[in-house]
Design a protein around this motif. Structure first.
Motif, PDB file in Angstrom:
ATOM      1  N   SER A  23       0.846  -1.201   0.000  1.00  0.00           N
ATOM      2  CA  SER A  23       0.000   0.000   0.000  1.00  0.00           C
ATOM      3  C   SER A  23       0.879   1.248   0.000  1.00  0.00           C
ATOM      4  O   SER A  23       0.697   2.165  -0.808  1.00  0.00           O
ATOM      5  N   TYR A  50       4.064   1.498  -0.795  1.00  0.00           N
ATOM      6  CA  TYR A  50       4.915   1.581  -1.993  1.00  0.00           C
ATOM      7  C   TYR A  50       4.104   2.122  -3.175  1.00  0.00           C
ATOM      8  O   TYR A  50       4.570   2.977  -3.925  1.00  0.00           O
ATOM      9  N   GLY A  51       2.872   1.612  -3.344  1.00  0.00           N
ATOM     10  CA  GLY A  51       2.026   2.063  -4.453  1.00  0.00           C
ATOM     11  C   GLY A  51       1.766   3.547  -4.371  1.00  0.00           C
ATOM     12  O   GLY A  51       1.881   4.274  -5.370  1.00  0.00           O
ATOM     13  N   PHE A  52       1.473   4.036  -3.168  1.00  0.00           N
ATOM     14  CA  PHE A  52       1.156   5.453  -3.000  1.00  0.00           C
ATOM     15  C   PHE A  52       2.398   6.319  -3.230  1.00  0.00           C
ATOM     16  O   PHE A  52       2.388   7.238  -4.042  1.00  0.00           O
ATOM     17  N   ALA A  74       5.284   5.563  -4.655  1.00  0.00           N
ATOM     18  CA  ALA A  74       5.843   5.445  -6.013  1.00  0.00           C
ATOM     19  C   ALA A  74       5.091   6.368  -6.965  1.00  0.00           C
ATOM     20  O   ALA A  74       5.711   7.079  -7.771  1.00  0.00           O
ATOM     21  N   CYS A  75       3.781   6.395  -6.876  1.00  0.00           N
ATOM     22  CA  CYS A  75       3.009   7.201  -7.828  1.00  0.00           C
ATOM     23  C   CYS A  75       3.161   8.686  -7.561  1.00  0.00           C
ATOM     24  O   CYS A  75       3.211   9.481  -8.492  1.00  0.00           O
ATOM     25  N   VAL A  76       3.251   9.067  -6.290  1.00  0.00           N
ATOM     26  CA  VAL A  76       3.448  10.491  -5.996  1.00  0.00           C
ATOM     27  C   VAL A  76       4.814  10.931  -6.531  1.00  0.00           C
ATOM     28  O   VAL A  76       4.927  11.967  -7.197  1.00  0.00           O
ATOM     29  N   LEU A 136       6.531   9.519  -8.928  1.00  0.00           N
ATOM     30  CA  LEU A 136       6.449   9.463 -10.402  1.00  0.00           C
ATOM     31  C   LEU A 136       5.864  10.764 -10.960  1.00  0.00           C
ATOM     32  O   LEU A 136       6.441  11.386 -11.855  1.00  0.00           O
ATOM     33  N   VAL A 137       4.748  11.189 -10.405  1.00  0.00           N
ATOM     34  CA  VAL A 137       4.068  12.369 -10.949  1.00  0.00           C
ATOM     35  C   VAL A 137       4.866  13.639 -10.666  1.00  0.00           C
ATOM     36  O   VAL A 137       5.011  14.498 -11.552  1.00  0.00           O
TER      37      VAL A 137
END
Lengths: 77, 562
Positions: free
Chosen positions: A48, A50-52, A54-56, A58-59
């Motif tokens: 959970s 890592y997903g959050f 990683a995407c922040v 990334l953007v």
């Protein structure tokens, strides 16, 4: 953020609230699921988090990349 | 051997030439259907060998690896032809059989020379999907695409010649980078597989093709390269890291790209990264995962490309900044696009999940923990840009005010076939597993896998919502983002121009110097004219001739480098 959330249409707000509850519930599943292998990341809520994160990242990095890389639409024309 | 798969499609292209446009479409569709039935019925021991001078060429050979790619390419051709039912022009009709036919030629080739011929046929036949767009921009992109594809073919031929010189055989086999041919092959395959820095032809050309053309393009070229890598470079460590870079860097570009088909182009490189990584690991599980993911990718990426093709067909627009709110008038296309988005994001019960998780598991089994973490990042990222961004900016987000009609029936049928395959394989993966190159001993739906993947995807979506609510998500802007193409579209032409100017200046000075020297030397030389009447030996004559020729060559070089 709260102001923006409150300004959303009621149906969307309800949908998002249900989604947040689901996110919470699926994270709690870590308490009962036995994970494979003996890895350092087998702690509660890793996927959970890592997903959050990683995407922040990334953007934010992608948005920063616009500064050196973005040109007009017809740059090559 | 009359029933070689490529021959059936090539024959279809030739026969359809004689039919009027209205009849041509059903005729075209018959051939891949017949081809698929033929392939399923073929005996694996069959092969077709011919001798050309001293070289033995194998035009057709069948094993489990080529079989699964063969089935895939037939299915992709059928779906593409149904989707392109509205197309009337003959070049695209011919290309829609010649291009899949060439791809079949490559995967069933038994030697590198045969592979080279079909490799070039792939390039030549596919370019019609780009030129058919009819714009100046598309024509220029088509030329760049063709040049790069042909370079890949020339590298392949060079590798084959090296191989023949060293071993006297051009039969397709596992290669290593220790032999000179290996590097040429890796580069040739790498260009077509869109390795980092060699990738830009894909994101340059695919978005410029016609609405249906991109559906064809996305299915064959890169997957042929994945096949070739799996055939010759399985277990090459370098590929693990190349795959990881391929999976990670394009997602940053995809987030800020405005053209939604270019976003899918970047997403395609990201997905090929998973396949290349699997091939690099080289274990049976990893190769199975790479091949299964190639299969699924053709279907779900085809579905996403089709949904965007339908939007382009109806609105004439592909920029995220100009689209939005289309779900109101194109609800079926929206639903089908979401199936494709769920599949590429590897949601449990959708096709991406059952294949991507094989590569991820193989990484952990072989102790590539850091690469696994990078691929997990790429998995979260792909959901972000392909799973959420594509449907969100096309069909939801701000209302663009556009109210196009729903996609035509033939497009909906093609998309529905692809969506059914995505869900069918996702729910019952043994449809695919039973046909993979190696026997599969893998359980995709064990509980920790499903829970972890769901957590990853849900929280990626949560990040998207959080960024949107905080106003941190970069808006879609009309723009071009510089990528490696800048090197050959801007930097090299500019450098070349400067070199020409320097050479021109040098040339002018040289001529001036030669002119003044001749003027100065002319009167005394005239007195020595008898030198020319002396008996000269052949050797001296040749020497002078050589010097003169070399000087002319040098002057010509100065005039026009390359």
């Amino acid at each position: 953020m709260r102001a923006r959330f409150n300004s959303l249409p009621p149906r969307l707000k309800r949908g998002l609230t249900v989604f947040f509850v689901l996110c919470f519930a699926i994270t709690l599943a870590d308490l009962v699921v036995h994970k494979h292998g003996d890895h350092w990341w087998n702690f509660f809520g890793f996927h959970s988090l890592y997903g959050f994160v990683a995407c922040v990242i990334l953007v934010l990095v992608a948005a920063w990349m616009r500064k050196p890389l973005m040109r007009d639409e017809d740059h090559y024309d | 051997m009359i029933n070689a798969p490529f021959l059936i499609l090539f024959a279809g292209a030739a026969i359809s030439w004689f039919f009027p446009a209205a009849l041509r479409k059903p005729v075209l569709l018959i051939f891949p259907v017949v081809g698929l039935l033929n392939l399923i019925a073929l005996d694996p021991s069959q092969s077709w060998t011919v001798s050309l001078f001293d070289v033995e060429l194998t035009l057709f050979a069948l094993d489990r690896l080529s079989f699964i790619f063969g089935v895939l390419f037939h299915i992709a051709a059928i779906i593409g032809l149904v989707f392109a039912w509205h197309v009337e022009d003959r070049p695209q009709h011919l290309a829609s059989l010649l291009y899949p036919g060439s791809a079949l030629g490559v995967v069933f080739a038994g030697d590198f020379l045969t592979m080279f011929v079909f490799w070039e046929c792939l390039a030549l036949s596919s370019v019609f999907f780009i030129t058919a767009r009819g714009t100046e921009r598309a024509s220029r992109a088509a030329i760049r695409y063709l040049v790069i594809q042909v370079v890949s073919g020339v590298l392949l031929l060079t590798g084959a010649l090296f191989l023949f010189h060293d071993s006297g055989s051009v039969a397709i086999r596992a290669l290593s980078l220790d032999e000179p041919a290996g590097l040429f092959f890796l580069l040739a395959f790498g260009i077509k597989a869109a390795f980092p820095m060699l990738h830009n032809w894909l994101t340059d050309a695919y978005p410029e093709a016609t609405a249906s053309g991109t559906v064809f393009l996305s299915a064959f070229t890169t997957k042929v390269a994945v096949y070739a890598l799996a055939r010759s470079f399985a277990g090459l460590d370098m590929l693990i890291y190349i795959g990881a870079v391929m999976a990670c860097f394009p997602i940053f570009y995809a987030v800020i790209e405005n053209d939604l088909r270019r976003v899918l182009g970047y997403s395609m490189i990201n997905q090929i990264g998973f396949m290349v990584c699997g091939i690099g690991i080289g274990s049976e599980l990893a190769i199975n995962g790479a091949v299964a993911h190639a299969f699924n990718d053709v279907i779900f990426k085809g579905l996403l490309m089709m949904s965007m093709g339908a939007v382009l067909f109806r609105t004439g627009e592909m920029r995220g900044s100009e689209l939005g709110g289309l779900a109101r008038s194109m609800p079926r296309t929206t639903g089908l696009c979401i199936v494709g988005a769920a599949s590429i994001s590897a949601f449990p019960l959708f096709s991406g999940f059952v294949s991507k998780s094989m590569v991820m598991s193989a990484l952990l089994i072989e102790h590539h923990e850091w690469v696994w973490l990078a691929m997990l990042f790429a998995s979260a990222g792909v959901f972000h840009h392909a799973g959420i961004k594509i449907p969100y900016f096309a069909f939801f987000a701000h209302d663009s005010g556009k109210r196009p009609r729903e996609a035509p029936a033939h497009m909906l049928i093609a998309m529905s076939i692809a969506a059914a395959l995505c869900i069918g394989i996702g729910c019952y993966p043994w449809l695919l597993y039973d046909n993979l190159p190696f026997a599969v001993d893998y359980r995709p739906f064990d509980i920790p896998h499903v829970v972890e993947q769901t957590q990853l995807l849900f929280f990626s979506a949560m990040a998207f919502i959080w960024l949107q609510l905080n106003g941190l998500y970069p808006p879609e802007l009309k723009s071009t983002n510089l990528d490696s193409e800048w090197l050959y579209r801007r930097a090299w032409p500019s450098l070349y121009g400067r070199l020409c100017r320097i050479a021109g200046w040098g040339q002018a000075r040289f001529y001036e110097a030669v002119g003044s020297l001749t003027n100065a030397l002319a009167p005394p030389l005239r007195k020595q004219a008898f030198l020319l009447l002396m008996p000269w030996s052949v050797r001296e004559m040749l020497m002078i001739l050589m010097i003169l020729l070399a000087a002319i060559l040098f002057l010509l070089f100065l005039h026009r480098p390359l």
